[in-house]
Each structure stands twice: as C-alpha cells, then as structure tokens.
Design a protein around this motif. Structure first.
Motif, PDB file in Angstrom:
ATOM      1  N   LEU A 165      27.627 -20.208 -14.744  1.00  8.18           N
ATOM      2  CA  LEU A 165      27.466 -19.067 -15.814  1.00  8.18           C
ATOM      3  C   LEU A 165      28.739 -19.544 -16.613  1.00  8.18           C
ATOM      4  O   LEU A 165      28.452 -19.716 -17.972  1.00  8.18           O
ATOM      5  CB  LEU A 165      27.919 -17.581 -15.196  1.00  8.18           C
ATOM      6  N   GLN A 166      29.840 -19.881 -16.205  1.00 10.79           N
ATOM      7  CA  GLN A 166      31.023 -20.100 -16.982  1.00 10.79           C
ATOM      8  C   GLN A 166      30.612 -21.718 -17.791  1.00 10.79           C
ATOM      9  O   GLN A 166      31.286 -21.754 -19.316  1.00 10.79           O
ATOM     10  CB  GLN A 166      32.111 -20.176 -16.500  1.00 10.79           C
ATOM     11  N   ARG A 167      30.146 -22.603 -17.170  1.00  6.58           N
ATOM     12  CA  ARG A 167      29.796 -23.801 -17.559  1.00  6.58           C
ATOM     13  C   ARG A 167      28.861 -23.603 -18.774  1.00  6.58           C
ATOM     14  O   ARG A 167      29.003 -24.213 -19.839  1.00  6.58           O
ATOM     15  CB  ARG A 167      29.533 -24.726 -16.944  1.00  6.58           C
ATOM     16  N   ASP A 168      27.888 -22.958 -18.734  1.00  5.60           N
ATOM     17  CA  ASP A 168      26.690 -22.724 -19.742  1.00  5.60           C
ATOM     18  C   ASP A 168      27.351 -22.014 -21.133  1.00  5.60           C
ATOM     19  O   ASP A 168      26.863 -21.932 -22.046  1.00  5.60           O
ATOM     20  CB  ASP A 168      25.597 -21.839 -19.399  1.00  5.60           C
ATOM     21  N   ALA A 169      28.553 -20.799 -20.750  1.00  9.09           N
ATOM     22  CA  ALA A 169      28.944 -20.122 -21.672  1.00  9.09           C
ATOM     23  C   ALA A 169      29.818 -21.073 -22.761  1.00  9.09           C
ATOM     24  O   ALA A 169      29.926 -20.844 -23.862  1.00  9.09           O
ATOM     25  CB  ALA A 169      30.052 -19.276 -21.143  1.00  9.09           C
ATOM     26  N   GLY A 176      27.597 -16.644 -26.489  1.00 12.50           N
ATOM     27  CA  GLY A 176      28.159 -15.462 -26.611  1.00 12.50           C
ATOM     28  C   GLY A 176      28.283 -14.761 -25.167  1.00 12.50           C
ATOM     29  O   GLY A 176      29.203 -14.091 -24.782  1.00 12.50           O
ATOM     30  N   ILE A 177      26.906 -14.659 -24.647  1.00 14.91           N
ATOM     31  CA  ILE A 177      26.601 -14.095 -23.393  1.00 14.91           C
ATOM     32  C   ILE A 177      25.763 -15.065 -22.621  1.00 14.91           C
ATOM     33  O   ILE A 177      24.915 -15.636 -23.066  1.00 14.91           O
ATOM     34  CB  ILE A 177      25.931 -12.728 -23.753  1.00 14.91           C
ATOM     35  N   VAL A 178      26.108 -14.914 -21.348  1.00 12.66           N
ATOM     36  CA  VAL A 178      25.147 -15.753 -20.306  1.00 12.66           C
ATOM     37  C   VAL A 178      24.567 -14.739 -19.237  1.00 12.66           C
ATOM     38  O   VAL A 178      25.385 -14.190 -18.581  1.00 12.66           O
ATOM     39  CB  VAL A 178      25.851 -16.897 -19.619  1.00 12.66           C
ATOM     40  N   GLY A 179      23.276 -14.867 -18.778  1.00 11.69           N
ATOM     41  CA  GLY A 179      22.807 -14.133 -17.817  1.00 11.69           C
ATOM     42  C   GLY A 179      22.109 -15.112 -16.758  1.00 11.69           C
ATOM     43  O   GLY A 179      22.007 -16.274 -16.976  1.00 11.69           O
ATOM     44  N   LYS A 235      31.890 -13.629 -23.201  1.00 10.27           N
ATOM     45  CA  LYS A 235      33.042 -14.187 -23.655  1.00 10.27           C
ATOM     46  C   LYS A 235      33.879 -13.218 -24.338  1.00 10.27           C
ATOM     47  O   LYS A 235      33.588 -12.385 -24.928  1.00 10.27           O
ATOM     48  CB  LYS A 235      32.670 -15.428 -24.543  1.00 10.27           C
ATOM     49  N   ARG A 236      35.257 -13.377 -24.112  1.00 10.24           N
ATOM     50  CA  ARG A 236      36.251 -12.459 -24.626  1.00 10.24           C
ATOM     51  C   ARG A 236      36.001 -12.552 -26.431  1.00 10.24           C
ATOM     52  O   ARG A 236      36.417 -11.513 -27.028  1.00 10.24           O
ATOM     53  CB  ARG A 236      37.556 -13.179 -24.183  1.00 10.24           C
ATOM     54  N   GLU A 237      35.829 -13.673 -26.904  1.00  7.32           N
ATOM     55  CA  GLU A 237      35.836 -13.829 -28.446  1.00  7.32           C
ATOM     56  C   GLU A 237      34.767 -12.966 -28.651  1.00  7.32           C
ATOM     57  O   GLU A 237      34.652 -12.217 -29.892  1.00  7.32           O
ATOM     58  CB  GLU A 237      35.706 -15.094 -28.668  1.00  7.32           C
ATOM     59  N   TYR A 271      20.374 -17.903 -20.780  1.00  8.46           N
ATOM     60  CA  TYR A 271      19.738 -17.895 -19.643  1.00  8.46           C
ATOM     61  C   TYR A 271      20.161 -18.909 -18.927  1.00  8.46           C
ATOM     62  O   TYR A 271      19.702 -20.024 -19.160  1.00  8.46           O
ATOM     63  CB  TYR A 271      18.236 -17.528 -19.466  1.00  8.46           C
ATOM     64  N   ALA A 272      20.855 -19.096 -17.686  1.00  9.80           N
ATOM     65  CA  ALA A 272      21.230 -20.121 -16.862  1.00  9.80           C
ATOM     66  C   ALA A 272      20.668 -20.180 -15.301  1.00  9.80           C
ATOM     67  O   ALA A 272      21.309 -19.482 -14.655  1.00  9.80           O
ATOM     68  CB  ALA A 272      22.913 -19.944 -16.845  1.00  9.80           C
ATOM     69  N   PRO A 273      19.585 -20.665 -15.317  1.00 10.11           N
ATOM     70  CA  PRO A 273      18.976 -20.508 -13.897  1.00 10.11           C
ATOM     71  C   PRO A 273      19.688 -20.952 -12.513  1.00 10.11           C
ATOM     72  O   PRO A 273      19.496 -20.498 -11.621  1.00 10.11           O
ATOM     73  CB  PRO A 273      17.499 -21.389 -14.138  1.00 10.11           C
ATOM     74  N   ALA A 274      20.544 -21.877 -12.994  1.00 11.98           N
ATOM     75  CA  ALA A 274      21.294 -22.445 -11.744  1.00 11.98           C
ATOM     76  C   ALA A 274      22.461 -21.497 -11.274  1.00 11.98           C
ATOM     77  O   ALA A 274      22.871 -21.413  -9.991  1.00 11.98           O
ATOM     78  CB  ALA A 274      22.173 -23.704 -12.221  1.00 11.98           C
ATOM     79  N   ALA A 275      22.746 -20.473 -12.021  1.00  6.78           N
ATOM     80  CA  ALA A 275      23.562 -19.280 -11.750  1.00  6.78           C
ATOM     81  C   ALA A 275      22.508 -18.192 -10.900  1.00  6.78           C
ATOM     82  O   ALA A 275      21.805 -17.606 -11.510  1.00  6.78           O
ATOM     83  CB  ALA A 275      24.393 -18.764 -12.594  1.00  6.78           C
TER      84      ALA A 275
END
Length: 671
Positions: A165-169, A176-179, A235-237, A271-275
């Motif tokens: 999730l964080q890598r894709d963010a 801004g958002i990752v699911g 993300k905080r921003e 959308y991050a399928p590896a997460a």
C-alpha cells in the motif's frame, strides 16, 4: 499511472539495485529467461503478485515511513483483537501506531477492547454516531506527521500488505488514496476497487467480486474511481488538502465521497492488488437497509448527482462534442473506421475531433486536423479539460481516456477487437487488456462476437458495425483489362504478415491446387511478400484500385484465425465477387457458409478444396456473388452513422446506462 510494466529496463535495474543490491540484480538477470520454463517453480521465481510484494518489501526497508492505523469498531471486540494481532504480526512495531475508535459500545465490550494487547490508543465515543463520525475520532487521534490507514475491524492483514500500500502511494506523486485487494474467508475476491453499479446505479459495487483471488485482471494495478473504506491508505497531504470524512453520511458512501473529493483536489485513487487482506464480511449478507443507509444515500446523491449524470457534452449550438483517441494514425482497417466516424459526424454538423500520438494521415483524407501529442501524459492533460464524449479506441488508450473523464466528459470505449488475441503467449498483457474494461465506460463494438466477449467481462455494449462505401466498392460495368470480364484464373488475398491474418494458410492452400494453378495476387504494404511466395504483389493500392482487384479476381481468399470484424471479405462481396474465408469470429455477422461465401475448416486441404470448387463452378460463383451483394447493402455508411449518431445522442442526454451483467448487489452499501 506508471507501474512495473511501464518502467524502462534501465529504471528497473536501478530500482532493483537500490532495494536488493548487486546480488539481486544478478539473480534477476540470470533467472529472467527461466521464468517462462518449467524450472520457474523450482527456482521459486514467484508470481507477479509475489514479485511485486518482494519489491515492495525492498522499497519499504529503505524508504518506508511510519503510519497510524485507525480501526473503527462497535460491539464485540473479538474481531478487533484478531485484526490488531494480524497487523502486529505483519508490520514492524516501531513504524505502526494503532488507534482503535469505539462508537459507544456496551461497557463490557469497552472492557474487552482495553484488554487487547497492541493497541496504542483507544478513543471512546460518548454516543453511537455512525461510521464517519466514529472514524473521524480515530483520524483526529492519529499522529499529525503520519499517513493513515483506515481499516475495518473485521479484516485480517496478510504479509506485505502495508509495504505494498505504501509503496504504491509513493510510486506516483499524484496518488492520494490506495486500496487493497480484499478476499472473502473462502478466498474469493470481495474488493478490487469500487465502480458505480450500472445495474442499480444508486449504489456502488466492487470490481471482480466473487472472482478467484488469482483472477488475472484483478492482479493489475490501476487507477480507480474509489476504494472501500474497509482498507484505505490515505496520505497525510491529502487529508490536509480535503479534510476528514464527511460526517453527513451516518452509514455508507463516506468512502466513495472521500475518493471523489480526492479526484477533485487533483489527486488520484489507486488499487494495489499486491496488498492483500482477508475481509470477514459475509458474501451473503442481508438485503435490508436501515435508516442510516437511506440517509447516507440521499445525502450522497444530493451532492453528486449532477457530477455523475448531468455532464454537458454539447457545444452552445447543440452540436455533439466527440473526441476520438488513437495511439497512432497508420494504415489499418481500425483507423479507417475511426476516421470515417470523424468525417461523417463532422459532415452532420457535430464537433468531432481526433487526439493522437500520430500525425496527420497521408493515406486517408481526414477532414479535421489531428491534434498530436508527444506522449500520453500530455494527451491526458489536454483531454481532461474537454467537455466531450471521449472515445478510447485501443486498450492502451483506455486508461488515458478513463482518467481524463473522471471529472469531465463521458467516457466511451470503442472496442474494435478483444485485444487479448494480440498476446497469445503473454499472460500479463492479456490481463492488462482485461483490466482496461472498466465499468465507468460506456461501450460500443463492431461485431456480435466482440459483444459476447465483452459480456464475459461484465459489460454490455452497443453494436456499431463498420460501413462500406458502396460508391467505391461496387461491380464495374466492364471489369479491368480493356473491357475484359472477370478473370477465371486469379486468386486475390490481403498480403500481410500479421499472424492473425494467417497468410501462410492461404499460400499453402494455393500451392495445393493442381497445376496449372491460378495466379495469386496479393495487395497491401509489404511488397517483399510477393517475391517470398512467388505471387504478384500490388503495393498500397487506392480504394479504387482495390475495387478493381476485387472485380478482376475469380475468388477472394481470407484465412484469418481471428478478426474483430474482417472488412475485406465484405468489400469483395459488394463487388459481386466469390469469397472463401475461414471462421474468424468477427465475420460471423455477415458470412453465411454456402449462402454468400464458402467457409472451410482452417486446413490447407479444406481451403484448397473450397477454392477448387469455386474455380470449377461459375454458376456457384455467380450465386454466392449475388447473395454477397445483397448482404453488403445492409452495411452502407449512412446506416452505420445513423446508428452511431443515435447512440451518441443518448449518451449526451444521459438516457443510456449500459448495465453490469452480473446481478446488482445493492445490499452492500459499504465495506
């Protein structure tokens, strides 16, 4: 969006060296050829998801940052205990702060929450106020320096989830958002992004719901309209830019609203399928809606109804604004069809344009100046500012058109072929094609076969077949050759090396004919094929020149293995010529064996036999040719553009909403 597939070789090597060192680079260079052999498993080379997770872990070791995980809860704390335990088991303690926010549960449940090890802060609500207000309690308690993960209490985190999730963010500065990919307890997909439910448009649904976890298109990273609040990396921003969840939503829609506000603020949703996490939501949850869900629904559509359903794509004088997007403008039947659309819509007074990475075509008289861009990034930026019906014409263009239509315009995908056929040995590319069929698109296609295949992907389409210029493709009063009639000894075929055209089968069938064989004439833009096969080759003939060839030929032969439509046999029919063609899927709409053509099995013997039958039977040639002329009359361009214009007007009026073919799951307001 850039993903691992779009990186250059130099970029991949640099990233691998940074996160895995020289040994990692060497291992990957040595093992790459073996990924496509049976040794793959023994070498533990891994699936795409496993490789993506490994890359994310390497990135996280170097560039990972602390986060706060916010878990809203109400009631029995046992699920919270399992969720917290799974987070602690899969993340480094020093980088993850866990905040649990309770929505005024009973005292015994609060006592149970206090006893759970691994929670850094417990925030208690004074009253039961609903998901958004409760989640915001936790978001306010998050470390102000941290990004936030909003996570349902009924989730179980799996290895690598946070790293991915964080890598894709941070892989793309616009995110801004990752699911994540969420799985039901039985392993089937519960969530892979959130589109609008076309079958029940007052709700939103989850992509690839109930598909197996390894469903190929669900393993392709993608920008999506929204992701579920059951697992959402923010993300905080972005929080500083758009604020917290909207508390007008007591239960449902708050996550989609947050994602839409992110898009409006210039961020995108990934959308991050590896997460991957397990979501314990039942696949057969109830269908009764409470007052809170209904209140959320009313609040959402009061705010977003115009955004979704009242997009103006007309010029001030009422003309339709339509922009087709192509990757290039080279010679091809698909481009010809697109260019005819543009020309003929303009002839009817509409503002039809073409955006492309290619320049003005020299081979086609296009009535509009092509707007040419250096790359897709520039094209997408320009397209995003247009209020128009925006038409993707190839899967590479789909993500560009889709993203440029999130905020403005209406996205339309003109599917001229199911493009997985272009990658018979490349599973990744086939999955990327499948993932391009996003449900926010409206769809039109050129053949019934394509329409059926799109239905397999869960989308409905409108059939807009190509047209024929019957003033060009027609019987000539006196065939070519100083008034000589149609020849008795000439086979004609399209001379292309594209494997789908299967020219070698035509060559083998011709060579299998008894001596003296008829002349084989090929036409196209690959002149060298004439010498290669011992055939006459006509290079780049004009449309009038092709019509003369059709009129001269005894038999036109096309042995394609697959076509989205297959126009040349229909053009040959329009001239009254006899046609032999194989079943190429897209030609089933107009080719009828024994009625207007012969359709042999795709073997040299069968094709050769069909050709020999026609060569020896002038009456059969005449009968099939006359039936072919009748068939072609139904494909006039005026009829096709009538259909196209009517469909585009419906889109502009908002009167057509292609449904998702799977049953709507309107009982799933969130999660």
């Amino acid at each position: 969006m850039r993903d691992d597939v779009s990186l250059s070789l130099r970029e991949r090597i640099a990233l691998t060296y940074r996160y895995f060192g020289a040994r990692g680079v060497a291992l990957r260079l040595l093992s790459f050829p073996l990924r496509y052999t049976p040794l793959r498993g023994r070498l533990r080379l891994g699936s795409r998801i496993e490789n993506s997770q490994a890359a994310a872990r390497g990135w996280y070791r170097v560039d990972g940052r602390p986060v706060t995980v916010v878990i809203p809860t109400y009631g029995d704390p046992r699920l919270v205990a399992d969720a917290v335990a799974s987070i602690r088991a899969t993340t480094p303690r020093a980088r993850v702060r866990i905040v649990v926010c309770d929505d005024a549960s009973a005292p015994e449940h609060v006592a149970g929450l206090r006893a759970i090890k691994g929670i850094d802060e417990l925030v208690l609500g004074d009253e039961n106020a609903g998901f958004a207000i409760n989640a915001n309690r936790g978001l306010r308690a998050a470390d102000a320096r941290h990004d936030v993960v909003l996570l349902n209490a009924d989730t179980i985190a799996l290895r690598g989830w946070l790293e991915c999730l964080q890598r894709d963010a941070y892989f793309d500065g616009q995110v801004g958002i990752v699911g994540a990919k969420l799985l039901y307890p039985d392993g089937r997909i519960q969530h892979a992004g959130v589109p609008r439910n076309r079958g029940a448009p007052q709700w939103f649904d989850h992509r690839y719901r109930f598909k197996p976890a390894d469903h190929g298109p669900a393993n392709v990273p993608a920008r999506v309209l929204a992701v579920t609040g059951a697992c959402m990396y923010v993300k905080r921003e972005l929080i500083e830019a758009i604020g917290l969840l909207d508390e007008r939503y007591p239960m449902a829609y708050e996550d989609v609203d947050w994602c839409l506000r992110a898009w409006q603020a210039g961020y995108c949703v990934m959308y991050a399928p590896a997460a991957t996490l397990r979501h314990l939501e039942s696949a057969t949850r109830g269908t009764e809606l409470g007052d809170r869900e209904r209140a959320s629904q009313a609040a959402f559509w009061e705010r977003w109804d115009d955004f979704f359903d009242r997009r103006d794509v007309r010029a001030p004088d009422g003309r339709l604004r339509v922009i087709y997007v192509t990757e290039d403008t080279g010679v091809g039947g698909g481009h010809r069809d697109i260019f005819e659309h543009v020309n003929r819509l303009r002839a009817r007074g509409h503002d039809a344009r073409l955006f492309s990475l290619g320049g003005q075509p020299e081979w086609f008289d296009l009535d509009v100046e092509v707007t040419t861009f250096e790359d897709y990034t520039a094209l997408r930026a320009a397209l995003a500012s247009e209020d128009a019906i925006k038409v993707a014409t190839w899967w590479h263009t789909a993500s560009v058109v889709w993203e440029a239509s999130v905020l403005r315009g209406i996205p339309l995908f003109f599917v001229q072929d199911i493009e997985t056929s272009y990658y018979p040995t490349d599973e990744l590319m086939r999955d990327r094609v499948g993932a391009s069929y996003q449900h926010e698109f409206h769809y039109m296609t050129i053949s019934g076969w394509n329409s059926d295949r799109l239905r397999d992907y869960g989308v409905a389409s409108v059939l807009i077949a190509p047209g024929i210029d019957l003033e060009t493709f027609r019987p000539l009063a006196a065939a070519v050759g100083a008034g000589q009639p149609r020849r008795e000894d000439m086979l004609l075929a399209l001379g292309r090396t594209n494997p789908l055209k299967n020219l070698p089968l035509t060559i083998d069938a011709w060579r299998a004919l008894p001596e003296p064989r008829p002349e084989l004439c090929l036409f196209g833009i690959e002149t060298e094929l004439g010498a290669r096969y011992g055939a006459r080759y006509v290079t780049a003939p004009s449309d009038e020149g092709v019509n003369e060839l059709f009129n001269a030929a005894t038999v036109f032969v096309q042995t394609s293995t697959h076509e989205g439509f297959c126009l040349p046999p229909l053009e040959a029919m329009a001239t009254g010529g006899a046609v032999v063609c194989t079943d190429a899927h897209g030609n089933r709409d107009f080719c009828v064996d024994g009625e207007n053509c012969l359709i042999p099995e795709p073997t040299a013997a069968a094709v050769s036999g069909a050709i020999a039958r026609l060569l020896g039977d002038p009456q059969l040639r005449e009968r099939l040719g006359e039936a072919g002329r009748v068939t072609a009359q139904d494909y006039t361009w005026e009829r096709r553009i009538d259909d196209l214009e009517a469909f585009l007007r419906e889109l502009a009026a908002g009167t057509t909403r292609p449904p998702v073919t799977a049953p709507p799951r309107s009982a799933a307001p969130r999660g």
